[in-house]
Design a protein around this motif. Structure first.
Motif, PDB file in Angstrom:
ATOM      1  N   ALA A 271      55.066  29.266  37.749  1.00 28.59           N
ATOM      2  CA  ALA A 271      53.901  29.823  37.061  1.00 28.59           C
ATOM      3  C   ALA A 271      53.962  31.331  37.291  1.00 28.59           C
ATOM      4  O   ALA A 271      53.571  31.828  38.350  1.00 28.59           O
ATOM      5  CB  ALA A 271      52.609  29.238  37.611  1.00 28.59           C
ATOM      6  N   LEU A 272      54.491  32.059  36.319  1.00 28.07           N
ATOM      7  CA  LEU A 272      54.782  33.479  36.518  1.00 28.07           C
ATOM      8  C   LEU A 272      53.569  34.372  36.332  1.00 28.07           C
ATOM      9  O   LEU A 272      53.601  35.541  36.735  1.00 28.07           O
ATOM     10  CB  LEU A 272      55.896  33.921  35.567  1.00 28.07           C
ATOM     11  CG  LEU A 272      57.288  33.398  35.931  1.00 28.07           C
ATOM     12  CD1 LEU A 272      58.306  33.833  34.888  1.00 28.07           C
ATOM     13  CD2 LEU A 272      57.714  33.884  37.314  1.00 28.07           C
ATOM     14  N   GLU A 273      52.530  33.834  35.712  1.00 27.08           N
ATOM     15  CA  GLU A 273      51.263  34.557  35.626  1.00 27.08           C
ATOM     16  C   GLU A 273      50.135  33.543  35.594  1.00 27.08           C
ATOM     17  O   GLU A 273      50.189  32.563  34.859  1.00 27.08           O
ATOM     18  CB  GLU A 273      51.166  35.415  34.357  1.00 27.08           C
ATOM     19  CG  GLU A 273      51.954  36.694  34.360  1.00 27.08           C
ATOM     20  CD  GLU A 273      51.638  37.550  33.126  1.00 27.08           C
ATOM     21  OE1 GLU A 273      50.511  37.459  32.585  1.00 27.08           O
ATOM     22  OE2 GLU A 273      52.530  38.306  32.701  1.00 27.08           O
ATOM     23  N   VAL A 274      49.105  33.792  36.390  1.00 25.18           N
ATOM     24  CA  VAL A 274      47.844  33.075  36.285  1.00 25.18           C
ATOM     25  C   VAL A 274      46.782  33.965  36.905  1.00 25.18           C
ATOM     26  O   VAL A 274      46.999  34.561  37.965  1.00 25.18           O
ATOM     27  CB  VAL A 274      47.889  31.698  36.983  1.00 25.18           C
ATOM     28  CG1 VAL A 274      48.200  31.837  38.477  1.00 25.18           C
ATOM     29  CG2 VAL A 274      46.594  30.932  36.760  1.00 25.18           C
ATOM     30  N   GLY A 275      45.659  34.096  36.232  1.00 28.88           N
ATOM     31  CA  GLY A 275      44.628  34.962  36.770  1.00 28.88           C
ATOM     32  C   GLY A 275      43.393  34.962  35.901  1.00 28.88           C
ATOM     33  O   GLY A 275      43.341  34.342  34.844  1.00 28.88           O
ATOM     34  N   CYS A 276      42.391  35.695  36.377  1.00 28.24           N
ATOM     35  CA  CYS A 276      41.078  35.676  35.742  1.00 28.24           C
ATOM     36  C   CYS A 276      40.361  36.967  36.097  1.00 28.24           C
ATOM     37  O   CYS A 276      40.613  37.583  37.141  1.00 28.24           O
ATOM     38  CB  CYS A 276      40.293  34.474  36.264  1.00 28.24           C
ATOM     39  SG  CYS A 276      38.605  34.307  35.671  1.00 28.24           S
ATOM     40  N   CYS A 277      39.462  37.384  35.221  1.00 30.40           N
ATOM     41  CA  CYS A 277      38.631  38.562  35.495  1.00 30.40           C
ATOM     42  C   CYS A 277      37.407  38.152  36.318  1.00 30.40           C
ATOM     43  O   CYS A 277      37.179  36.966  36.566  1.00 30.40           O
ATOM     44  CB  CYS A 277      38.221  39.225  34.191  1.00 30.40           C
ATOM     45  SG  CYS A 277      39.621  39.828  33.213  1.00 30.40           S
ATOM     46  N   ALA A 278      36.615  39.152  36.715  1.00 31.82           N
ATOM     47  CA  ALA A 278      35.536  38.910  37.678  1.00 31.82           C
ATOM     48  C   ALA A 278      34.162  39.150  37.062  1.00 31.82           C
ATOM     49  O   ALA A 278      33.420  40.034  37.474  1.00 31.82           O
ATOM     50  CB  ALA A 278      35.735  39.786  38.919  1.00 31.82           C
ATOM     51  N   TYR A 279      33.824  38.348  36.058  1.00 29.92           N
ATOM     52  CA  TYR A 279      32.471  38.394  35.492  1.00 29.92           C
ATOM     53  C   TYR A 279      32.137  37.005  34.966  1.00 29.92           C
ATOM     54  O   TYR A 279      33.032  36.177  34.731  1.00 29.92           O
ATOM     55  CB  TYR A 279      32.359  39.453  34.404  1.00 29.92           C
ATOM     56  CG  TYR A 279      33.232  39.233  33.189  1.00 29.92           C
ATOM     57  CD1 TYR A 279      32.787  38.481  32.099  1.00 29.92           C
ATOM     58  CD2 TYR A 279      34.519  39.774  33.114  1.00 29.92           C
ATOM     59  CE1 TYR A 279      33.597  38.276  30.986  1.00 29.92           C
ATOM     60  CE2 TYR A 279      35.329  39.575  31.999  1.00 29.92           C
ATOM     61  CZ  TYR A 279      34.855  38.823  30.949  1.00 29.92           C
ATOM     62  OH  TYR A 279      35.655  38.611  29.846  1.00 29.92           O
ATOM     63  N   ARG A 280      30.876  36.751  34.758  1.00 32.72           N
ATOM     64  CA  ARG A 280      30.441  35.436  34.299  1.00 32.72           C
ATOM     65  C   ARG A 280      30.974  35.161  32.898  1.00 32.72           C
ATOM     66  O   ARG A 280      30.805  35.981  32.005  1.00 32.72           O
ATOM     67  CB  ARG A 280      28.918  35.345  34.328  1.00 32.72           C
ATOM     68  CG  ARG A 280      28.342  35.393  35.733  1.00 32.72           C
ATOM     69  CD  ARG A 280      26.834  35.406  35.746  1.00 32.72           C
ATOM     70  NE  ARG A 280      26.330  35.692  37.083  1.00 32.72           N
ATOM     71  CZ  ARG A 280      25.044  35.929  37.368  1.00 32.72           C
ATOM     72  NH1 ARG A 280      24.146  35.891  36.389  1.00 32.72           N
ATOM     73  NH2 ARG A 280      24.683  36.189  38.602  1.00 32.72           N
ATOM     74  N   GLY A 281      31.595  33.999  32.741  1.00 40.41           N
ATOM     75  CA  GLY A 281      32.194  33.628  31.472  1.00 40.41           C
ATOM     76  C   GLY A 281      33.680  33.918  31.383  1.00 40.41           C
ATOM     77  O   GLY A 281      34.335  33.481  30.437  1.00 40.41           O
ATOM     78  N   VAL A 311      33.572  34.021  40.276  1.00 44.20           N
ATOM     79  CA  VAL A 311      34.199  33.393  39.112  1.00 44.20           C
ATOM     80  C   VAL A 311      35.716  33.472  39.232  1.00 44.20           C
ATOM     81  O   VAL A 311      36.428  32.480  39.027  1.00 44.20           O
ATOM     82  CB  VAL A 311      33.719  34.076  37.812  1.00 44.20           C
ATOM     83  CG1 VAL A 311      34.545  33.601  36.622  1.00 44.20           C
ATOM     84  CG2 VAL A 311      32.248  33.800  37.577  1.00 44.20           C
ATOM     85  N   GLN A 312      36.212  34.640  39.570  1.00 42.22           N
ATOM     86  CA  GLN A 312      37.656  34.836  39.728  1.00 42.22           C
ATOM     87  C   GLN A 312      38.194  33.994  40.881  1.00 42.22           C
ATOM     88  O   GLN A 312      39.246  33.342  40.756  1.00 42.22           O
ATOM     89  CB  GLN A 312      37.949  36.311  39.963  1.00 42.22           C
ATOM     90  CG  GLN A 312      39.419  36.660  40.058  1.00 42.22           C
ATOM     91  CD  GLN A 312      39.640  38.115  40.451  1.00 42.22           C
ATOM     92  OE1 GLN A 312      38.896  38.682  41.254  1.00 42.22           O
ATOM     93  NE2 GLN A 312      40.659  38.728  39.876  1.00 42.22           N
ATOM     94  N   ALA A 313      37.470  33.985  41.994  1.00 47.48           N
ATOM     95  CA  ALA A 313      37.925  33.211  43.160  1.00 47.48           C
ATOM     96  C   ALA A 313      37.955  31.720  42.848  1.00 47.48           C
ATOM     97  O   ALA A 313      38.918  31.014  43.195  1.00 47.48           O
ATOM     98  CB  ALA A 313      37.007  33.490  44.349  1.00 47.48           C
ATOM     99  N   GLY A 314      36.906  31.210  42.187  1.00 47.82           N
ATOM    100  CA  GLY A 314      36.869  29.796  41.854  1.00 47.82           C
ATOM    101  C   GLY A 314      37.942  29.402  40.861  1.00 47.82           C
ATOM    102  O   GLY A 314      38.528  28.310  40.950  1.00 47.82           O
ATOM    103  N   TYR A 315      38.211  30.279  39.904  1.00 54.83           N
ATOM    104  CA  TYR A 315      39.261  30.019  38.919  1.00 54.83           C
ATOM    105  C   TYR A 315      40.606  29.856  39.607  1.00 54.83           C
ATOM    106  O   TYR A 315      41.361  28.915  39.321  1.00 54.83           O
ATOM    107  CB  TYR A 315      39.302  31.189  37.938  1.00 54.83           C
ATOM    108  CG  TYR A 315      40.374  31.124  36.878  1.00 54.83           C
ATOM    109  CD1 TYR A 315      40.089  30.639  35.605  1.00 54.83           C
ATOM    110  CD2 TYR A 315      41.668  31.582  37.120  1.00 54.83           C
ATOM    111  CE1 TYR A 315      41.068  30.597  34.611  1.00 54.83           C
ATOM    112  CE2 TYR A 315      42.653  31.547  36.145  1.00 54.83           C
ATOM    113  CZ  TYR A 315      42.343  31.059  34.897  1.00 54.83           C
ATOM    114  OH  TYR A 315      43.322  31.031  33.923  1.00 54.83           O
ATOM    115  N   ALA A 378      38.565  36.909  45.452  1.00 56.16           N
ATOM    116  CA  ALA A 378      39.803  36.195  45.129  1.00 56.16           C
ATOM    117  C   ALA A 378      40.924  36.527  46.099  1.00 56.16           C
ATOM    118  O   ALA A 378      41.848  35.720  46.275  1.00 56.16           O
ATOM    119  CB  ALA A 378      40.226  36.526  43.698  1.00 56.16           C
ATOM    120  N   PHE A 379      40.894  37.689  46.700  1.00 63.02           N
ATOM    121  CA  PHE A 379      41.903  38.077  47.688  1.00 63.02           C
ATOM    122  C   PHE A 379      41.930  37.044  48.815  1.00 63.02           C
ATOM    123  O   PHE A 379      43.001  36.573  49.227  1.00 63.02           O
ATOM    124  CB  PHE A 379      41.564  39.468  48.224  1.00 63.02           C
ATOM    125  CG  PHE A 379      42.615  40.080  49.108  1.00 63.02           C
ATOM    126  CD1 PHE A 379      43.514  41.007  48.599  1.00 63.02           C
ATOM    127  CD2 PHE A 379      42.698  39.768  50.456  1.00 63.02           C
ATOM    128  CE1 PHE A 379      44.476  41.606  49.402  1.00 63.02           C
ATOM    129  CE2 PHE A 379      43.657  40.342  51.270  1.00 63.02           C
ATOM    130  CZ  PHE A 379      44.549  41.267  50.739  1.00 63.02           C
TER     131      PHE A 379
END
Length: 405
Positions: A271-281, A311-315, A378-379
């Motif tokens: 999985a060379l990329e996986v991630g999320c931003c840090a705001y609701r939605g 949100v980012q941490a849970g993702y 998320a860190f």
């Protein structure tokens, strides 16, 4: 409307994938499968749970380090590159996040090579990925050749521990496959031209075949490619399957099955990329979470998103669960930081909300001062999950040979 279109695109793509696997699939069977895929998509049904063996420790505990990507002609994701900042970041990646690998990406080959040298010098397995966005095929192949020579020099100097990634989602990042003058326009056009995916993928496979030829003139080490989940790559000439695998609202119902199917073919999957931003939605958007950014310095954030680092941490927590369950060989979180998107107190100017970094870069008054950042929630998620994989690897594979060459 956009989510519905993406959902239908994934459904159609799923059926086309099945058809590629079985050349005898007739139109009646195609129709039945199409109905089944669309119904699952509309109902947002997750794949049926299946008994899974205990998760195997990741062979690569990685994160992506953006040394500077020129996404637009006047915007660089890392405005300034300083060796001291890079080394400080990579030490945190090794010591605090418990990574044993890093995927270095950059548009400039000099930055790519220098960052890779620092990473390899710190003992991290180092993947180099050139990112020449919005260039035609000759420009891409030239960048691959330069990166291959940089990878060979690092490989020779350190006796291994170096891999080459030929690029990122080339059907979108390169001109000439999906219509559109810029990466952003091609991304939007892909949503409405999904019926052309077989043609797009045929062209992509030709480009990748020529890119492998270029890379192998100079580099004999591990080879992979960062494929979008809509891309159908012939992985025969690659050492690792590489997927940019972002869970989101449009693919939740099929992503686990898709990944299991790829893993079952036998070649190790990264999985060379996986991630999320840090705001609701943002979790529902996955890879498109940056769409709150306008590019206008007067009002850089669109709407009124609410910052929420949980949100980012849970993702990422759920993503790690997914990759463990399907047997992924390694994971690279996108990304450590995005210095071009600093964190400020004013929500209307807090561009870090549209960043995928697990650290928030803080603005500095003096461009020559060291870069400052603070960890996001998320860190800690990444550090904890990778520490568990590190400990499991030590307990269960003491003295085993390195599978990463």
């Amino acid at each position: 409307m956009r989510i519905a279109a993406l959902t239908l695109l994934h459904a159609l793509d799923g059926v086309l994938t099945e058809w590629q696997k079985d050349a005898t699939l007739d139109l009646e069977d195609y129709g039945r499968r199409l109905v089944r895929f669309v119904l699952r998509a509309v109902r947002k049904e997750a794949p049926h749970d299946r008994p899974q063996p205990p998760p195997r420790p990741f062979a690569f505990r990685g994160i992506c380090y953006d040394a500077g990507t020129l996404y637009e002609k006047d915007w660089n994701s890392r405005p300034s590159w300083r060796a001291a900042d890079v080394e400080h970041d990579l030490r945190a990646i090794r010591d605090d996040l418990h990574c044993d690998a890093v995927s270095v990406v950059a548009s400039d080959t000099g930055r790519l090579a220098r960052t890779g040298e620092i990473a390899r010098g710190l003992g991290l397995f180092t993947w180099l990925q050139p990112r020449p966005f919005d260039l035609p095929e000759p420009g891409l192949l030239e960048a691959v050749g330069r990166a291959a020579r940089a990878a060979r020099r690092l490989h020779d100097e350190y006796g291994g521990g170096v891999g080459l990634n030929l690029g990122c989602e080339i059907s979108l990042s390169m001109t000439g496959i999906v219509p559109g003058r810029t990466f952003g326009r091609r991304s939007r056009n892909l949503v409405w031209s999904g019926w052309l995916l077989p043609w797009f993928n045929a062209r992509l496979r030709g480009v990748l075949d020529r890119a492998v030829d270029v890379a192998r003139r100079d580099f004999a080490g591990p080879l992979t490619y960062g494929a979008g989940m809509w891309e159908r790559v012939d992985w025969t000439r690659f050492d690792y399957v590489g997927l940019d695998a972002y869970p989101d609202a449009t693919n939740h119902w099929r992503l686990a099955d898709d990944l299991r199917a790829v893993v079952a073919r036998g070649k190790p999957v990264l999985a060379l990329e996986v991630g999320c931003c840090a705001y609701r939605g943002a979790a529902e958007k996955g890879a498109t979470g940056f769409d709150i950014l306008t590019g206008d310095p007067r009002r850089p954030v669109r709407g009124r998103p609410v910052r929420d680092e949980s949100v980012q941490a849970g993702y990422l927590e759920r993503a790690f669960d997914l990759f463990e369950a399907v047997g992924t060989h390694g994971v690279f979180v996108w990304a450590f930081s995005e210095p071009g998107l600093p964190h400020v107190a004013d929500p209307a100017h807090d561009t870090d909300m549209g960043s995928f970094g697990v650290v928030a870069v803080l603005p500095g008054e003096d461009p020559d001062e060291p870069e400052r950042w603070r960890p996001k929630l998320a860190f800690d998620t990444v550090a904890r999950r990778y520490a568990a994989h590190r400990d499991a690897a030590r307990a269960h594979a003491e003295g085993a040979p390195d599978e990463r060459r």
